[in-house]
Enzyme design. Structure first.
Site, PDB file in Angstrom:
ATOM      1  N   HIS A  38      -0.955  25.757  18.927  1.00  0.00           N
ATOM      2  CA  HIS A  38      -1.672  25.383  17.710  1.00  0.00           C
ATOM      3  C   HIS A  38      -2.969  24.647  18.043  1.00  0.00           C
ATOM      4  O   HIS A  38      -2.949  23.683  18.795  1.00  0.00           O
ATOM      5  CB  HIS A  38      -0.833  24.427  16.842  1.00  0.00           C
ATOM      6  CG  HIS A  38       0.504  24.953  16.456  1.00  0.00           C
ATOM      7  ND1 HIS A  38       0.663  26.034  15.635  1.00  0.00           N
ATOM      8  CD2 HIS A  38       1.756  24.535  16.782  1.00  0.00           C
ATOM      9  CE1 HIS A  38       1.966  26.260  15.464  1.00  0.00           C
ATOM     10  NE2 HIS A  38       2.639  25.367  16.149  1.00  0.00           N
ATOM     11  N   LYS A  52       1.818  11.099   8.330  1.00  0.00           N
ATOM     12  CA  LYS A  52       1.105  10.242   7.380  1.00  0.00           C
ATOM     13  C   LYS A  52       1.168  10.823   5.976  1.00  0.00           C
ATOM     14  O   LYS A  52       1.202  10.080   4.984  1.00  0.00           O
ATOM     15  CB  LYS A  52      -0.353  10.048   7.804  1.00  0.00           C
ATOM     16  CG  LYS A  52      -0.512   9.447   9.194  1.00  0.00           C
ATOM     17  CD  LYS A  52       0.384   8.239   9.413  1.00  0.00           C
ATOM     18  CE  LYS A  52       0.538   7.910  10.883  1.00  0.00           C
ATOM     19  NZ  LYS A  52       1.480   8.766  11.619  1.00  0.00           N
ATOM     20  N   GLY A 180      15.500   4.188  18.656  1.00  0.00           N
ATOM     21  CA  GLY A 180      14.160   3.791  19.084  1.00  0.00           C
ATOM     22  C   GLY A 180      13.358   3.260  17.912  1.00  0.00           C
ATOM     23  O   GLY A 180      13.299   3.894  16.851  1.00  0.00           O
ATOM     24  N   GLY A 271      10.522   7.811  23.159  1.00  0.00           N
ATOM     25  CA  GLY A 271       9.369   7.977  24.038  1.00  0.00           C
ATOM     26  C   GLY A 271       8.947   9.416  24.194  1.00  0.00           C
ATOM     27  O   GLY A 271       9.390  10.309  23.466  1.00  0.00           O
ATOM     28  N   HIS A 445     -15.539 -10.522  -1.328  1.00  0.00           N
ATOM     29  CA  HIS A 445     -14.447 -11.046  -2.150  1.00  0.00           C
ATOM     30  C   HIS A 445     -14.373 -10.263  -3.451  1.00  0.00           C
ATOM     31  O   HIS A 445     -15.405  -9.954  -4.044  1.00  0.00           O
ATOM     32  CB  HIS A 445     -14.698 -12.523  -2.470  1.00  0.00           C
ATOM     33  CG  HIS A 445     -13.711 -13.107  -3.436  1.00  0.00           C
ATOM     34  ND1 HIS A 445     -12.451 -13.512  -3.058  1.00  0.00           N
ATOM     35  CD2 HIS A 445     -13.803 -13.336  -4.774  1.00  0.00           C
ATOM     36  CE1 HIS A 445     -11.814 -13.971  -4.104  1.00  0.00           C
ATOM     37  NE2 HIS A 445     -12.599 -13.882  -5.164  1.00  0.00           N
TER      38      HIS A 445
END
Length: 466
Positions: A38, A52, A180, A271, A445
């Protein structure tokens, strides 16, 4: 006789490889990139990007479940796992297609196939049963990595998953064991937990997210447990037994006792293993360390004309590190003058769990181990107006300075959107700014970034809002 001759040939089209190819082409070098599967590599297709997209869905669900806090309620909310996964795959395809467009735009020759080094300057490629050679004065290895497994922890693709199966579940498991608690493990734990799965995380180290600052890890763990996760640290999975529609894990706890936990599915997140076995490194004498190619500051291996970038080299194993190495490597090859070696301490790390975690530089413990006298600044999300307005008061920004010089040694964050904030400290460290410049900088701010300023002020006894 070679079929194709180039200035640079790159093996692997992930975030290291394709960036190297584009930059090489920009510098006027005749460039080829060879990819067996890919464009975009694991990152775009099975890693950074699709995870994500999944986590964004989890974040929206998490907020919707707290609707009453914001003045609304959603009745009969249903989670459509199929559509969540479909959206994730669509995002990946779009970006992978974008890589193809960029390579074409920059006139990079894309070669499909499995590549192997035959000699210095010569690559053998096999595609669909056909073999041919590619010659190049400079060869960059960017073949990435895959999920690490152990003899007693082997995925079967059905009950015991790696990240690939975890990204495209056919149905939502009622229970899940994640082995993990690094970035990959804890991100999947967050995703499935938000969707209603009962999640247990097992970590062999003494805390979750073990590469992070210990204080940040502690805050993150409290939040994960508050959300319903079960976390076992200082524990190891000794055995996995499949049976029926589940898996029974034998876990050795930190007190030496064993416990058995049965879950529908297991994710291995222990890992990575570099993809270097079948590259022909041995016959050319390319030096490796536990499978990773040993390189110098310019990404050069010990064999002239052969370079390596990304996950097949030294840690940290991050996409943005691979991309930056790609630029350094290619610009050095092209003879560019203003090339700077990579400083691993200035590479940010981001984990997109809920709450997010981000960091750069030394942890407090590492700084003290080096014998540096430090000043520590902290600022809590609960004292920031924007965080309160967002309904995200959990978290902290922590900064570490050299007490003598004012040098920013490290920054560590946990909380909403910290993966977007961390780059401010990265720029400061790269520009070698001290506490003086950071104190004199004006932060807008109301923003979350004000906490970055306040944390700096706190390190030097000048904090305003805490």
């Amino acid at each position: 006789m070679t079929d194709k001759i180039f200035d640079i040939a790159i093996i692997g089209a992930g975030p290291g490889g394709y960036v190297a190819a584009i930059r090489a082409a920009q510098l006027g070098l005749k460039t080829a990139i060879i990819e067996r599967e890919h464009l975009g590599g694991i990152c775009l297709n099975w890693g950074c990007i699709p995870t994500k997209a999944l986590l964004r869905s989890a974040e929206v669900i998490h907020l919707a479940q707290r609707g009453k806090d914001y003045g609304f309620s959603i009745k009969d909310m249903e989670v459509d796992l199929g559509k969540i996964v479909k959206r994730s795959r669509s995002v990946s395809r779009r970006l992978a297609n974008g890589v193809a467009y960029l390579l074409k735009k920059n006139k990079v020759t894309v070669i499909d196939g499995e590549a192997k080094l035959k000699a210095r300057g010569l690559i053998g490629v096999v595609n669909d049963g056909k073999a041919f050679d590619v010659a190049a004065k400079h060869i960059i290895l960017a073949t990435g990595a895959r999920a690490r497994t152990f003899e007693h922890l082997q995925p079967d693709g059905e009950h015991i998953w790696t990240y690939k199966q975890a990204l495209v579940p056919k149905e939502l498991p009622e229970s899940l064991l994640v082995i993990g608690s690094g970035a990959i493990g804890i991100e999947f734990a967050s995703f499935y937990n938000a969707l209603g799965t009962k999640v247990t995380v097992v970590e062999i180290m003494d805390r979750v997210l073990p590469v992070e600052d210990e204080e940040i890890s502690g805050i993150a763990r409290k939040s994960f447990e508050k959300q319903g996760m079960s976390i076992l640290t200082g524990a190891s999975v000794e055995k996995l037994d499949k049976g029926g529609n589940g898996v029974t894990a034998t876990i050795k706890l930190k007190d030496g006792k064993t416990e058995k936990i049965t879950t529908e599915r297991v994710i291995l997140a222990v890992g990575i293993t570099p993809n270097t076995e079948n590259l022909g490194l041995g016959q050319l004498g390319v030096k490796t360390d536990r499978g990773h190619v040993v390189t110098d500051q310019w990404c050069r291996s010990n064999v002239d004309g052969i370079y390596a970038i990304g996950d097949i080299t030294a840690p940290p194993w991050l996409a943005h590190k691979a991309s930056h190495e790609a630029i350094i490597c290619v610009e050095k090859i092209a003879g560019e003058k203003d090339v700077h070696p990579l400083d691993a301490l200035k590479i940010p790390g981001c984990t997109y769990c809920t709450p997010q975690v981000a960091s750069v530089g030394l942890t407090e413990a590492k700084a003290k181990e080096k014998g540096i006298k430090v000043r520590i600044g902290r600022f809590a999300f609960q004292a920031n107006g924007k965080a309160i307005a967002l309904g995200e008061p959990e978290g902290m920004v922590k900064t570490i300075f050299d007490a003598g010089t004012g040098e920013l040694l490290g920054a560590h964050m946990v909380g909403a959107e910290v993966t977007e904030l961390i780059q401010g400290y990265v720029v400061a460290m790269t520009g070698e700014l001290t506490e003086a410049e950071l104190m004199h900088s004006v932060f807008p701010h109301p923003t979350l970034s004000e906490m970055m300023h306040e944390s700096v002020l706190d390190a030097f006894g000048r904090v305003i809002h805490s």
